[in-house]
Design a protein around this motif. Structure first.
Motif, PDB file in Angstrom:
ATOM      1  N   GLY A 120       0.800  -1.278  -0.031  1.00  0.00           N
ATOM      2  CA  GLY A 120       0.087  -0.156   0.107  1.00  0.00           C
ATOM      3  C   GLY A 120       0.832   1.381   0.054  1.00  0.00           C
ATOM      4  O   GLY A 120       0.619   2.404  -0.821  1.00  0.00           O
ATOM      5  N   GLY A 121       2.003   1.275   0.596  1.00  0.00           N
ATOM      6  CA  GLY A 121       2.669   2.286   0.857  1.00  0.00           C
ATOM      7  C   GLY A 121       3.406   2.686  -0.548  1.00  0.00           C
ATOM      8  O   GLY A 121       3.663   3.570  -0.996  1.00  0.00           O
ATOM      9  N   ALA A 122       4.163   1.517  -1.070  1.00  0.00           N
ATOM     10  CA  ALA A 122       4.696   1.580  -2.312  1.00  0.00           C
ATOM     11  C   ALA A 122       3.587   2.058  -3.539  1.00  0.00           C
ATOM     12  O   ALA A 122       4.109   2.843  -4.254  1.00  0.00           O
ATOM     13  CB  ALA A 122       5.288   0.088  -2.592  1.00  0.00           C
ATOM     14  N   VAL A 123       2.435   1.599  -3.521  1.00  0.00           N
ATOM     15  CA  VAL A 123       1.503   1.758  -4.527  1.00  0.00           C
ATOM     16  C   VAL A 123       1.211   3.356  -4.412  1.00  0.00           C
ATOM     17  O   VAL A 123       1.084   4.178  -5.214  1.00  0.00           O
ATOM     18  CB  VAL A 123       0.333   1.095  -4.452  1.00  0.00           C
ATOM     19  N   LEU A 124       1.023   4.037  -3.056  1.00  0.00           N
ATOM     20  CA  LEU A 124       0.665   5.278  -2.991  1.00  0.00           C
ATOM     21  C   LEU A 124       1.856   6.148  -3.438  1.00  0.00           C
ATOM     22  O   LEU A 124       1.533   7.416  -4.045  1.00  0.00           O
ATOM     23  CB  LEU A 124       0.124   5.745  -1.491  1.00  0.00           C
ATOM     24  N   LEU A 125       3.052   5.633  -3.043  1.00  0.00           N
ATOM     25  CA  LEU A 125       4.131   6.511  -3.525  1.00  0.00           C
ATOM     26  C   LEU A 125       4.397   6.855  -5.020  1.00  0.00           C
ATOM     27  O   LEU A 125       4.627   7.710  -5.424  1.00  0.00           O
ATOM     28  CB  LEU A 125       5.451   5.968  -2.969  1.00  0.00           C
ATOM     29  N   ALA A 126       3.965   5.422  -5.874  1.00  0.00           N
ATOM     30  CA  ALA A 126       4.015   5.488  -7.150  1.00  0.00           C
ATOM     31  C   ALA A 126       2.887   6.437  -7.768  1.00  0.00           C
ATOM     32  O   ALA A 126       2.933   7.495  -8.652  1.00  0.00           O
ATOM     33  CB  ALA A 126       3.932   4.092  -7.894  1.00  0.00           C
ATOM     34  N   ILE A 127       1.874   6.450  -7.245  1.00  0.00           N
ATOM     35  CA  ILE A 127       0.674   7.474  -7.597  1.00  0.00           C
ATOM     36  C   ILE A 127       0.905   8.608  -7.380  1.00  0.00           C
ATOM     37  O   ILE A 127       0.856   9.489  -8.428  1.00  0.00           O
ATOM     38  CB  ILE A 127      -0.754   6.790  -6.900  1.00  0.00           C
ATOM     39  N   VAL A 128       1.512   9.162  -6.220  1.00  0.00           N
ATOM     40  CA  VAL A 128       1.802  10.557  -6.186  1.00  0.00           C
ATOM     41  C   VAL A 128       3.092  11.030  -7.037  1.00  0.00           C
ATOM     42  O   VAL A 128       3.071  12.056  -7.294  1.00  0.00           O
ATOM     43  CB  VAL A 128       2.237  10.693  -4.408  1.00  0.00           C
ATOM     44  N   GLY A 129       3.938  10.006  -7.163  1.00  0.00           N
ATOM     45  CA  GLY A 129       4.953  10.394  -8.029  1.00  0.00           C
ATOM     46  C   GLY A 129       4.570  10.686  -9.425  1.00  0.00           C
ATOM     47  O   GLY A 129       5.206  11.563 -10.023  1.00  0.00           O
ATOM     48  N   LEU A 130       3.637   9.840  -9.716  1.00  0.00           N
ATOM     49  CA  LEU A 130       3.230  10.040 -11.070  1.00  0.00           C
ATOM     50  C   LEU A 130       2.455  11.252 -11.302  1.00  0.00           C
ATOM     51  O   LEU A 130       2.391  12.053 -12.379  1.00  0.00           O
ATOM     52  CB  LEU A 130       1.943   9.078 -11.481  1.00  0.00           C
ATOM     53  N   ILE A 131       1.633  11.755 -10.286  1.00  0.00           N
ATOM     54  CA  ILE A 131       0.691  12.926 -10.442  1.00  0.00           C
ATOM     55  C   ILE A 131       1.753  14.046 -10.240  1.00  0.00           C
ATOM     56  O   ILE A 131       1.460  14.990 -11.070  1.00  0.00           O
ATOM     57  CB  ILE A 131      -0.240  13.025  -9.171  1.00  0.00           C
ATOM     58  N   LYS A 132       2.781  13.867  -9.477  1.00  0.00           N
ATOM     59  CA  LYS A 132       3.620  15.197  -9.385  1.00  0.00           C
ATOM     60  C   LYS A 132       4.460  15.347 -10.522  1.00  0.00           C
ATOM     61  O   LYS A 132       4.731  16.468 -11.063  1.00  0.00           O
ATOM     62  CB  LYS A 132       4.622  14.779  -8.313  1.00  0.00           C
ATOM     63  N   GLY A 133       4.768  14.082 -11.358  1.00  0.00           N
ATOM     64  CA  GLY A 133       5.542  14.334 -12.410  1.00  0.00           C
ATOM     65  C   GLY A 133       4.590  14.842 -13.662  1.00  0.00           C
ATOM     66  O   GLY A 133       5.076  15.743 -14.500  1.00  0.00           O
ATOM     67  N   ALA A 134       3.334  14.403 -13.716  1.00  0.00           N
ATOM     68  CA  ALA A 134       2.291  14.898 -14.676  1.00  0.00           C
ATOM     69  C   ALA A 134       2.244  16.348 -14.558  1.00  0.00           C
ATOM     70  O   ALA A 134       1.905  17.381 -15.431  1.00  0.00           O
ATOM     71  CB  ALA A 134       1.021  14.235 -14.647  1.00  0.00           C
ATOM     72  N   THR A 135       2.213  17.068 -13.215  1.00  0.00           N
ATOM     73  CA  THR A 135       1.862  18.426 -12.787  1.00  0.00           C
ATOM     74  C   THR A 135       2.983  19.260 -13.255  1.00  0.00           C
ATOM     75  O   THR A 135       2.883  20.543 -13.673  1.00  0.00           O
ATOM     76  CB  THR A 135       1.281  18.681 -11.513  1.00  0.00           C
ATOM     77  N   ALA A 136       4.246  18.628 -13.207  1.00  0.00           N
ATOM     78  CA  ALA A 136       5.547  19.358 -13.451  1.00  0.00           C
ATOM     79  C   ALA A 136       5.720  19.757 -14.968  1.00  0.00           C
ATOM     80  O   ALA A 136       6.316  20.681 -15.211  1.00  0.00           O
ATOM     81  CB  ALA A 136       6.875  18.531 -12.566  1.00  0.00           C
ATOM     82  N   LYS A 137       5.185  18.765 -15.733  1.00  0.00           N
ATOM     83  CA  LYS A 137       5.327  18.666 -17.157  1.00  0.00           C
ATOM     84  C   LYS A 137       4.423  19.947 -17.721  1.00  0.00           C
ATOM     85  O   LYS A 137       4.484  20.509 -18.615  1.00  0.00           O
ATOM     86  CB  LYS A 137       5.099  17.586 -17.775  1.00  0.00           C
ATOM     87  N   SER A 138       3.287  20.177 -17.029  1.00  0.00           N
ATOM     88  CA  SER A 138       2.272  21.200 -17.446  1.00  0.00           C
ATOM     89  C   SER A 138       2.722  22.635 -17.443  1.00  0.00           C
ATOM     90  O   SER A 138       3.527  22.930 -16.564  1.00  0.00           O
ATOM     91  CB  SER A 138       1.059  21.009 -16.639  1.00  0.00           C
TER      92      SER A 138
END
Length: 84
Positions: A66-84
């Protein structure tokens, strides 16, 4: 006691995921915080779904994932918002 184990396992899972997925890592402190949240949420979600995680080993495994999955999700969101 189970909640404490879930939170600690989540923190470890978040840090392991951060070490393996360098692209999504946010540093040790944030990996731990996100992992703790993911571990707690993962354990609660499995409990609500009536999935038997068979004792401490299952609790540690599910919370770590659960911790690993949430970290990956937050990392994906952070990466997507940084590109915008």
């Amino acid at each position: 006691m189970e909640l404490i184990i879930s939170l600690l396992s989540g923190a470890v899972g978040g840090n392991i995921a951060g070490a393996l997925l360098k692209k999504y890592s946010m540093g040790t402190l944030w990996n731990s915080i996100i992992g703790i949240l993911g571990g707690g949420l993962g354990a609660q979600l499995l409990g609500m779904l009536n999935i038997d995680i068979s004792g401490i080993v299952g609790n540690i495994a599910s919370s770590g994932v659960g911790g690993a999955v949430l970290l990956a999700i937050v990392g994906l969101i952070k990466g997507a918002t940084a590109k915008s």
